[in-house]
Motif scaffolding. Structure first.
Motif, short mmCIF file in Angstrom:
data_model
loop_
_atom_site.label_atom_id
_atom_site.label_comp_id
_atom_site.label_asym_id
_atom_site.label_seq_id
_atom_site.Cartn_x
_atom_site.Cartn_y
_atom_site.Cartn_z
N PRO A 8 46.53 41.75 38.32
CA PRO A 8 46.45 43.16 37.90
C PRO A 8 45.02 43.71 37.93
O PRO A 8 44.83 44.89 38.22
CB PRO A 8 46.99 43.13 36.46
N ALA A 9 44.04 42.88 37.65
CA ALA A 9 42.65 43.33 37.68
C ALA A 9 42.11 43.41 39.11
O ALA A 9 41.03 43.95 39.33
CB ALA A 9 41.77 42.39 36.86
N GLY A 10 42.87 42.86 40.06
CA GLY A 10 42.45 42.89 41.46
C GLY A 10 41.36 41.90 41.80
O GLY A 10 40.74 41.98 42.85
N ARG A 11 41.14 40.96 40.89
CA ARG A 11 40.11 39.94 41.11
C ARG A 11 40.43 38.72 40.26
O ARG A 11 41.24 38.80 39.33
CB ARG A 11 38.73 40.47 40.73
N ILE A 71 44.00 34.23 28.57
CA ILE A 71 42.82 34.61 29.35
C ILE A 71 43.25 34.51 30.80
O ILE A 71 42.98 33.54 31.50
CB ILE A 71 41.63 33.69 29.07
N ASP A 72 44.01 35.50 31.25
CA ASP A 72 44.63 35.42 32.57
C ASP A 72 44.47 36.69 33.40
O ASP A 72 45.09 36.84 34.43
CB ASP A 72 46.10 35.07 32.44
N LEU A 80 42.14 34.38 47.78
CA LEU A 80 42.18 35.82 48.06
C LEU A 80 43.55 36.40 47.74
O LEU A 80 43.64 37.52 47.22
CB LEU A 80 41.83 36.07 49.53
N ALA A 81 44.60 35.66 48.05
CA ALA A 81 45.95 36.13 47.73
C ALA A 81 46.15 36.23 46.22
O ALA A 81 46.74 37.19 45.72
CB ALA A 81 46.99 35.20 48.35
N ALA A 82 45.64 35.24 45.49
CA ALA A 82 45.75 35.28 44.03
C ALA A 82 44.98 36.45 43.45
O ALA A 82 45.44 37.13 42.53
CB ALA A 82 45.25 33.96 43.44
#
Length: 57
Positions: free
Chosen positions: A17-20, A49-50, A10-12
């Motif tokens: 930047p994409a929020g997921r 792909i990050d 969840l922290a990651a």
């Protein structure tokens, strides 16, 4: 221990930047492209792909 992994996940996701987090299918699509004839002319290229996590200058 599994609970700790969920908290870290969840922290990651929140920090991305994409929020997921990326879906496995998103990574698989890129791998399928690289393994296909469409990528035959690609060489010397990094495909990140990050989810936008790596900042480039």
């Amino acid at each position: 221990m599994k609970r700790r992994g969920v908290v870290i996940g969840l922290a990651a996701a929140a920090a991305a930047p994409a929020g997921r987090l990326l879906e496995p299918s998103e990574v698989a699509t890129a791998v399928a492209y690289l393994a296909s004839p469409l990528a035959a002319s690609m060489s010397g290229t990094d495909l990140l792909i990050d989810g936008g996590s790596v900042k480039t200058a």
